[in-house]
Enzyme design. Structure first.
Site, PDB file in Angstrom:
ATOM      1  N   LEU A 118       1.081  -1.159  -0.095  1.00 51.42           N
ATOM      2  CA  LEU A 118       0.113  -0.039   0.024  1.00 51.42           C
ATOM      3  C   LEU A 118       0.960   1.195  -0.044  1.00 51.42           C
ATOM      4  CD1 LEU A 118      -2.780   1.265   0.307  1.00 51.42           C
ATOM      5  CD2 LEU A 118      -2.239   1.383   2.823  1.00 51.42           C
ATOM      6  N   HIS A 119       0.464   2.197  -0.789  1.00 47.87           N
ATOM      7  CA  HIS A 119       1.043   3.606  -0.786  1.00 47.87           C
ATOM      8  C   HIS A 119       0.105   4.759  -1.399  1.00 47.87           C
ATOM      9  CE1 HIS A 119       2.081   1.431  -4.649  1.00 47.87           C
ATOM     10  NE2 HIS A 119       2.347   2.550  -5.232  1.00 47.87           N
ATOM     11  N   GLN A 120       0.335   5.779  -0.792  1.00 49.56           N
ATOM     12  CA  GLN A 120      -0.572   6.725  -1.041  1.00 49.56           C
ATOM     13  C   GLN A 120      -0.020   7.872  -1.737  1.00 49.56           C
ATOM     14  OE1 GLN A 120      -4.188   8.505   0.622  1.00 49.56           O
ATOM     15  NE2 GLN A 120      -2.843   9.817   1.929  1.00 49.56           N
TER      16      GLN A 120
END
Length: 179
Positions: free
Chosen positions: A138-140
């Site tokens: 996950l990465h934003q």
């Protein structure tokens, strides 16, 4: 030489200027791109074990960290990531979710203080079909935007012009993050 050969020939003058970016070829080919499906092959899992400068890490929290995107859309394009190798936003535990949101807010404040963007794109691509390059971790994205930053270069030339080197961006943002 026939007219057809002139049109298709190598080296025939066509009045176009060329902006060569051979350093991007490894990205286009996917060379050196680790298999992010497993933590041992995931560049986001390896990054915290490196120095902040080498990994382009701007800040480290208890459960998440922020680092510059190696292939930014704009200067200051950074990502917020959990240390844990999880693929989906719903996989975050409550403490990670809170710190993830706090880091996103802090990233916006820091970028505003350093670069005065006119706006932001903030988002997560959940899954390969949604555009995630490394879907397993996950990465934003936090992407600063300025009026007129989308011009003819990426549309016509498939080239993004960045006026600042990543090392300079890292120095500015990491200093402002600590302030």
């Amino acid at each position: 030489m026939t007219e057809h050969e002139e049109q298709d020939g190598v080296g025939v003058h066509d009045a176009l200027q060329r902006l060569w970016t051979p350093h991007r070829l490894s990205y286009v080919r996917g060379e050196g791109k680790a298999d992010g499906d497993q933590p041992e092959g995931c560049p986001f899992c390896r990054a915290p074990g490196l120095s902040d400068e080498k990994a382009l890490i701007l800040a480290r929290g208890a459960t998440v960290f922020a680092l510059l995107n190696l292939y930014p859309y704009n200067p200051g394009h950074l990502m917020v990531l959990p240390y844990r190798h999880v693929p989906d936003y719903t996989d975050l535990d409550p403490a990670e979710t809170v710190e993830f949101a706090e880091f996103t807010q802090k990233a916006m404040r820091v970028i505003r203080a350093v670069a005065s963007p006119h706006g932001f794109n903030i988002g997560m691509n959940q899954g390969v079909v949604a555009g995630a390059g490394i879907a397993a971790h996950l990465h934003q994205h936090v992407v600063p935007r300025w009026g007129g930053d989308a011009n003819f270069m990426p549309v016509i030339g498939h080239t993004k012009v960045l006026p600042q080197l990543l090392g300079e961006t890292h120095a500015l943002l990491s200093e402002a993050w600590r302030a």
